[in-house]
Design an enzyme around this catalytic site. Structure first.
Site, PDB file in Angstrom:
ATOM      1  N   GLU A 184      -4.408  -8.952   0.414  1.00 20.65           N
ATOM      2  CA  GLU A 184      -4.694  -8.962   1.616  1.00 20.65           C
ATOM      3  C   GLU A 184      -6.214  -8.547   1.585  1.00 20.65           C
ATOM      4  OE1 GLU A 184      -2.480  -5.916   3.778  1.00 20.65           O
ATOM      5  OE2 GLU A 184      -4.315  -5.289   4.835  1.00 20.65           O
ATOM      6  N   GLU A 226       0.571  -1.259  -0.063  1.00 20.19           N
ATOM      7  CA  GLU A 226       0.117  -0.009   0.095  1.00 20.19           C
ATOM      8  C   GLU A 226       0.815   1.379  -0.108  1.00 20.19           C
ATOM      9  OE1 GLU A 226      -2.595  -0.298   3.493  1.00 20.19           O
ATOM     10  OE2 GLU A 226      -3.714  -1.959   2.335  1.00 20.19           O
TER      11      GLU A 226
HETATM   12  C1  GAL Z   1      -4.179  -2.471   5.479  1.00 19.82           C
HETATM   13  C2  GAL Z   1      -2.873  -2.635   6.055  1.00 19.82           C
HETATM   14  C3  GAL Z   1      -2.600  -3.373   7.107  1.00 19.82           C
HETATM   15  C4  GAL Z   1      -3.491  -3.265   8.021  1.00 19.82           C
HETATM   16  C5  GAL Z   1      -4.855  -3.219   7.742  1.00 19.82           C
HETATM   17  C6  GAL Z   1      -5.996  -3.028   8.528  1.00 19.82           C
HETATM   18  O1  GAL Z   1      -4.490  -1.384   4.655  1.00 19.82           O
HETATM   19  O2  GAL Z   1      -1.881  -3.070   4.840  1.00 19.82           O
HETATM   20  O3  GAL Z   1      -1.326  -3.280   7.672  1.00 19.82           O
HETATM   21  O4  GAL Z   1      -3.308  -1.755   8.355  1.00 19.82           O
HETATM   22  O5  GAL Z   1      -5.085  -2.552   6.564  1.00 19.82           O
HETATM   23  O6  GAL Z   1      -7.223  -2.880   8.001  1.00 19.82           O
END
Ligand code: GAL
Length: 926
Positions: A491, A416
């Site tokens: 993710e 990100e």
């Molecule tokens: C994402 C990030 C993670 C965590 C997650 C929480 O954007 O990559 O590290 O922060 O959100 O929802």
């Protein structure tokens, strides 16, 4: 003519890799020296080996705490509502570590390397007062050649490390300190460099494979060396299957590589189910003797990311059922013992996980070894997104260290990044991807993008596999726009639940476990998986997260101190999400689960959730059928039930036959405690640690789901507690103390064996009003890993001397030099010898004795002085040696604190030389 390096001594032994985890001294907080103002101090400060204060060789650390690694000091401290929310309200700060090291004179000529596997977060490392490394990432190892700085024999070596854990690289709890292992590696001067064997197999055709081995050697010896490099491959049963040798010539202080492509026919493949690992052993041979030897495991498997069908392992389609995880565990913070990692990975395996994204950094090397053995595929992720030289080195370190692991199937260069949809982002990734490919072109490069992949120029154009964080509505749009580009979720999910809670109570920061709540950018567990599972072109998913971790308590803030994203809590106790995923991910075994517990009040209307991978189920309350439904494999099933105490049962059917059954029962009040070990025994190696489940049982021996008793622990025998937790994200209890509350029926205590003990470990747990529990865990005698001998340093060495011009007239022994005079007197360090000539020789040094010697109990010890001697301290004659012959001298150190000026006047016998021929130390009485 070429000379062999085989420095004719008996040092033909292969390398020794010694643990440097034991015997560190630790000081929490910074130690700042007074500003340097004087001329002489300014001059000295700029010289090699003269770092001052806690960084220096001589520093009074006698009141520092003694500890063993791995260590995370942040988890030891209290929470602070004013501290950083993302780091879990744990103040981190600055700390110092010191360690002494003795090196046997017989090891002179060997190559010595310090290895620190990771230090959170910025670390400056000194050896004998020289800065030897600055590592500005908490997730990278440092390898430091300390050979030129070493002192041999009794003269101690000092390692000093200043750790700046104010520095942040993440938005999660990162801990503080030396939280992974450290090592001292002794090698022959001609040796294989660290991570210097590149052995990544590739398939040539059908069953024909090759390991294009490349070995990188270094020679720190004084002569060019020629050696035979021998690479041997052993199959999973230990049988040798291939061997190849090559000649290498390495110049003085040079590094070069040799290539040894090795053909392997019809190897046993590595897969998730059969983790066949081949051992590749590299030996450096000179004159028939092995001078260095190093082994690694690798595996033969093919991988392919297909743009329309997803991921294939050995040609077989595998949907990635993945989780993201941070390094963090109850009780221990980021200093997670290897055996606790093994426990965590085992839990993931039981859950049906087949893929892990180590977010957002490379994990410990030991963890990747476990991953290979246990059968997971891995996305190995770089921490800092930056293609400039310092950061590129971090990325290259990861690839070099990890490329032999068959489990790794993707390199991720970032997570990100706001520039991901810009030309800048694209150019950065292009360079970083090229750097990865130069070291390993067998795996695709990805980047975890949280958007931007639909724009005209973005990072997705520079990677092999596009990783999407969240963005579910864009999955299909992307695939339509770029049908030839492999795509995976990198993710997803980010759903919230608090273990064991079934009602969301906003004021208490508690979130129910029905899988109704997710971050705005995320999805519930069920929605996220359905989106991935039903799209063949999506290679798979990585749930945020496998386990809760400290910090990032989204959607809450204080008093919440840990995240609630986990499928399991911080202890690895399953939340309801565990059962949801397990029934979706495990297909070869009928499963059925019921939630919630069955301890409600008469009149409660309970929303019952049935999670199963079978065809139908029946729900029965005290034998009465309440429902008969077809299982919904994505949404799961719900039945509202008017509570009555007793037994709620779900019976699962396949083809009309009962194949699985789940029961929840109303329990009575807790009457006793129970301790449940994770394994039958501990290894007595001083490292093995085991999580022990603590729970409360009712009179019939059933675990009471809502018990919240405060438990007191007493541990005796060959182990100790290293911490405990209960999975309550709002708990501020001390994780290291003697007590812990159960949270929704559970707590976890982690015990570790002591070094050098074979005794069983006994744990007693008590709680007011409950019958106590006792558990004895046998300890299997297992030798501790070879380690660097502990070296105490109650000594102060007087090492830096000025030497007056010699002469035949007796000088004033207390004469002073102008502070700007750096040149009329010489410089020296014992042993200092002057040849026959002048009669008088004057030496001058200063030292600061340790605090415990201020009472006058100390001694100045000269290991050997040749010539008659007068010892003057701050202008007073305090000792004399009346003989010319070389010998030791011991002088009582007068009481007092602070810096002392020491002058030594030597008188030579006619025709003889003089000298301070051995170490000069300030010591307590012997
Ligand atoms: C994402 C990030 C993670 C965590 C997650 C929480 O954007 O990559 O590290 O922060 O959100 O929802």
């Amino acid at each position: 003519m070429l000379l062999l390096v085989a420095c004719a001594t008996a040092s033909a032994a292969a390398r020794e890799r010694l643990s440097l985890d034991r015997g560190w001294l630790f000081h929490q907080g910074d130690l700042v020296e007074a500003p340097i103002v004087g001329h002489e101090e300014s001059y000295s400060n700029a010289k090699a080996g003269s770092a001052g204060g806690a960084a220096g060789s001589e520093y009074d650390d006698s009141d520092w705490r003694r500890l063993d690694l791995p260590h995370d000091w942040a988890v030891e401290g209290p929470f602070d509502p004013k501290a950083n929310v993302a780091q879990g309200y744990r103040p981190r700060g600055i700390g110092w570590y010191r360690r002494y090291l003795k090196v046997d004179p017989s090891d002179r000529g060997k190559h010595f390397e310090l290895q620190f596997d990771a230090i959170a977060t910025h670390a400056t490392i000194w050896v004998n007062g020289n800065v030897v490394n600055r590592n500005w990432s908490g997730y990278n190892a440092s390898y430091i050649d300390i050979t030129p700085f070493l002192r041999y024999g009794d003269a101690l070596n000092t390692i000093a490390i200043r750790v700046d854990a104010e520095a942040m690289e993440g938005w999660w709890y990162e801990g503080a300190g030396m939280y992974r292992h450290s090592w001292l590696v002794k090698r022959s001067p001609l040796h294989v460099v660290t991570d210097g064997v590149h052995a990544t197999p590739r398939q040539l055709k059908d069953k024909q494979w090759s390991i294009p081995v490349e070995v990188t050697l270094n020679n720190s010896g004084k002569q060019a060396g020629e050696a035979t490099v021998e690479v041997t491959v052993y199959d999973p049963s230990g049988k040798q299957v291939a061997q190849r040798t090559a000649q290498a010539r390495i110049g003085v202080l040079a590094t070069s590589s040799v290539q040894l492509p090795i053909a392997i026919n019809n190897p046993a493949l590595w897969s998730l189910e059969k983790t066949n690992l081949y051992r590749v052993t590299t030996r450096v041979i000179q004159g028939g003797k092995v001078y260095d030897e190093v082994s690694l495991n690798t595996g033969f498997r093919t991988i392919r990311f297909d743009a329309s069908q997803g991921f294939f392992l050995n040609g077989v389609h595998v949907k990635l059922q993945g989780v993201c995880i941070h390094q963090d565990h109850a009780g221990v913070g980021v200093a997670v013992p290897d055996s606790v990692w093994e426990y965590r990975l085992r839990r993931l395996k039981e859950l049906g996980v087949n893929a892990i994204r180590f977010s957002h950094n490379a994990p410990a090397a030991e963890v990747l070894d476990m991953v290979d053995r246990m059968g997971f595929v891995v996305m190995d992720e770089n921490r800092n997104f930056n293609p400039s030289p310092d950061y590129m080195k971090q990325l290259e370190w990861m690839v070099r260290r990890d490329r032999h692991h068959p489990g790794i199937v993707l390199w991720s260069v970032f997570n990100e990044e706001p520039v991901q949809a810009t030309e800048v982002g694209y150019e950065m990734v292009r360079r970083m991807s090229a750097a990865v490919k130069a070291l390993d072109d067998t795996r695709p490069v990805t980047a975890a993008m949280n958007g931007g992949f639909l724009t005209e120029l973005n990072v997705s154009h520079a990677v092999d596999v596009v990783g999407s964080n969240y963005q579910v509505p864009d999955y299909d749009r992307f695939h339509k726009a770029r049908p030839d580009k492999p795509f995976t979720s990198s993710e997803d999910t980010s759903a919230f639940m608090t273990r064991g809670e079934w009602k969301t109570v906003k004021e208490k920061n508690l979130i129910a476990s029905y899988d109704d709540d997710a971050a705005q950018w995320g999805n519930t567990h069920r929605d996220a998986w359905e989106a991935i599972a039903t799209r063949p072109y999506v290679a798979g998913g990585f749930v945020w997260t496998g386990f809760d971790y400290r910090g990032e308590p989204t959607p809450n803030e204080w008093p919440s101190v840990s995240s609630v994203f986990g499928i399991m809590d911080l202890n690895g106790f399953p939340k309801n999400a565990y059962y949801i995923h397990q029934v979706q991910w495990i297909k070869d075994q009928p499963l059925i689960y019921l939630a919630p517990h069955w301890n409600w009040k008469q009149g409660d209307n309970v929303r019952v959730m049935v999670m199963a991978n079978v065809e139908r189920f029946k729900l029965l309350l005290n034998g009465r059928e309440l429902a008969d439904q077809k299982v919904d494999p994505y949404r799961m099933n719900y039945v509202n039930v008017a509570f009555e105490p007793g037994k709620l049962e779900a019976i699962g059917y396949k083809g009309g036959k009962e194949v699985a059954r789940a029961v929840v029962e109303t329990t009575g009040a807790p009457v006793k405690l129970e301790l449940v070990p994770d394994r039958a025994q501990l290894a007595g190696d001083g490292r093995d640690a085991m999580p022990i489940t603590v729970r409360a049982l009712d009179a019939q021996g059933r675990a009471v789901p809502l018990a919240n008793d405060e438990v007191t622990f007493a541990i005796s025998g060959g182990g100790r507690s290293i911490g405990h937790g209960n999975g309550d994200p709002n708990s501020h209890e001390d994780e290291k103390g003697a007590t812990r509350h159960l949270f929704n029926g559970l707590a976890q205590l982690i015990v570790q064996t002591n070094y050098d003990s074979k005794d069983a470990v006994t744990i007693n747990a008590s709680a007011p009003g409950l019958q106590a529990a006792a558990l004895t865990i046998p300890v299997k005698p297992v030798a501790a890993e070879p380690f660097v001998t502990l070296a105490d340093a109650p000594l102060t060495f007087v090492r830096s001397w000025r030497i007056a011009p010699d002469g035949d007239a007796r000088p004033d022994p207390n004469q002073k030099l102008a502070s700007f005079d750096m040149n009329t007197w010489g410089w020296g360090s014992p042993p200092m010898r002057a040849a026959a000539g002048s009669k008088y020789h004057l030496y001058r040094a200063s030292f600061t004795p340790r605090k415990n010697l201020a009472d006058g109990s100390g001694h100045i010890r000269f290991a050997a002085i040749k010539g008659k001697a007068e010892i003057w301290l701050n202008g007073q004659l305090i000792g004399k040696k009346d003989s010319f012959a070389a010998g030791p001298l011991d002088v009582a150190l007068p009481a007092g604190a602070g810096k002392r000026e020491l002058n030594v006047l030597l008188e030579a016998e006619a025709g003889q030389g003089v000298g301070i021929e051995g170490n000069v130390t300030i010591e307590p009485a012997r």
